[in-house]
Design an enzyme around this catalytic site. Structure first.
Site, mmCIF file in Angstrom:
data_model
loop_
_atom_site.group_PDB
_atom_site.id
_atom_site.type_symbol
_atom_site.label_atom_id
_atom_site.label_comp_id
_atom_site.label_asym_id
_atom_site.label_seq_id
_atom_site.Cartn_x
_atom_site.Cartn_y
_atom_site.Cartn_z
ATOM 1 C CE1 TYR A 88 -3.799 -2.297 0.200
ATOM 2 C CE2 TYR A 88 -2.652 -3.290 2.047
ATOM 3 C CZ TYR A 88 -3.654 -3.326 1.110
ATOM 4 O OH TYR A 88 -4.516 -4.395 1.072
ATOM 5 C CG ASN A 123 -9.623 2.377 -1.597
ATOM 6 O OD1 ASN A 123 -10.150 1.273 -1.527
ATOM 7 N ND2 ASN A 123 -8.315 2.542 -1.560
ATOM 8 C CG HIS A 162 -13.524 -7.736 -2.227
ATOM 9 N ND1 HIS A 162 -13.098 -7.405 -3.491
ATOM 10 C CD2 HIS A 162 -12.574 -7.271 -1.381
ATOM 11 C CE1 HIS A 162 -11.926 -6.786 -3.410
ATOM 12 N NE2 HIS A 162 -11.596 -6.690 -2.144
ATOM 13 C CG ASP A 178 -28.427 -1.912 -2.746
ATOM 14 O OD1 ASP A 178 -28.056 -2.199 -3.901
ATOM 15 O OD2 ASP A 178 -29.019 -2.719 -1.999
ATOM 16 C CG HIS A 227 -9.454 -0.908 -5.436
ATOM 17 N ND1 HIS A 227 -10.015 -1.174 -4.212
ATOM 18 C CD2 HIS A 227 -10.453 -0.974 -6.344
ATOM 19 C CE1 HIS A 227 -11.313 -1.401 -4.376
ATOM 20 N NE2 HIS A 227 -11.601 -1.275 -5.661
ATOM 21 C CG LEU A 228 -4.142 2.786 -2.025
ATOM 22 C CD1 LEU A 228 -3.930 2.654 -0.529
ATOM 23 C CD2 LEU A 228 -3.498 4.046 -2.556
ATOM 24 C CB SER A 229 -2.934 -3.257 -4.093
ATOM 25 O OG SER A 229 -4.219 -3.763 -3.795
ATOM 26 N NE ARG A 273 -6.744 -8.965 -0.938
ATOM 27 C CZ ARG A 273 -7.071 -8.395 0.221
ATOM 28 N NH1 ARG A 273 -7.932 -7.391 0.237
ATOM 29 N NH2 ARG A 273 -6.545 -8.813 1.351
#
EC number: 4.2.1.10
Length: 146
Positions: A23, A75, A81, A88, A101-103, A112
């Site tokens: 990260y 994020n 997930h 909603d 997403h950082l990764s 993931r």
């Protein structure tokens, strides 16, 4: 002046110390400060919230709609997930958003790879570290000015 809301999901408060090889070393405060400064330079207002609690993120999305927020950068972290409820809320708000997403989630564990948000997002940015937030802000501002 437009308002952009940045939402950070669970464990992102640990940035800089949690798995820096995945990260990075930058803290969440560093990212938020940089984004707020970039938005202000362009004449826009940037708000942010990090929460480890799903309901707090949902409530903030509801508030954003009432406040007239123009765009959301989110994020969802682990909620990516799992959270149909947050999905909603995003749909109900009607506010366009970009998922960050950082990764590179697609280069990690199979669980993931699925997102409850990607199919309803304006776009998805992953794997570029904190630069992904900068790119999302740039894209959000372009979309606001259309």
């Amino acid at each position: 002046m437009s308002t952009i809301l940045v939402l950070h999901g669970p464990n992102l408060n640990m940035l800089g110390t949690r798995e820096p090889e995945v990260y990075g070393h930058e803290t969440l405060a560093d990212i938020d400060d940089r984004l707020r400064s970039k938005a202000a330079e362009k004449g826009h207002h940037l708000l942010h919230l990090q929460s480890n609690a799903e309901y707090e993120l949902i409530e903030r999305v509801h508030e954003a709609r009432a406040e007239g927020v123009d765009f959301i950068i989110i994020n969802p972290a682990a909620f990516t997930h799992t959270s149909v409820a947050l999905r909603d809320a995003m749909l109900a708000s009607g506010i366009p958003f970009i998922e960050v997403h950082l990764s590179n989630v697609h280069a990690r564990e199979p669980f993931r790879h699925h997102s409850y948000f990607s199919d309803i997002a304006e776009g998805v940015i992953c794997g570029l570290g904190s630069q992904g937030y900068d790119l999302a802000l740039k894209a959000a501002l372009q979309r606001i000015h259309r």
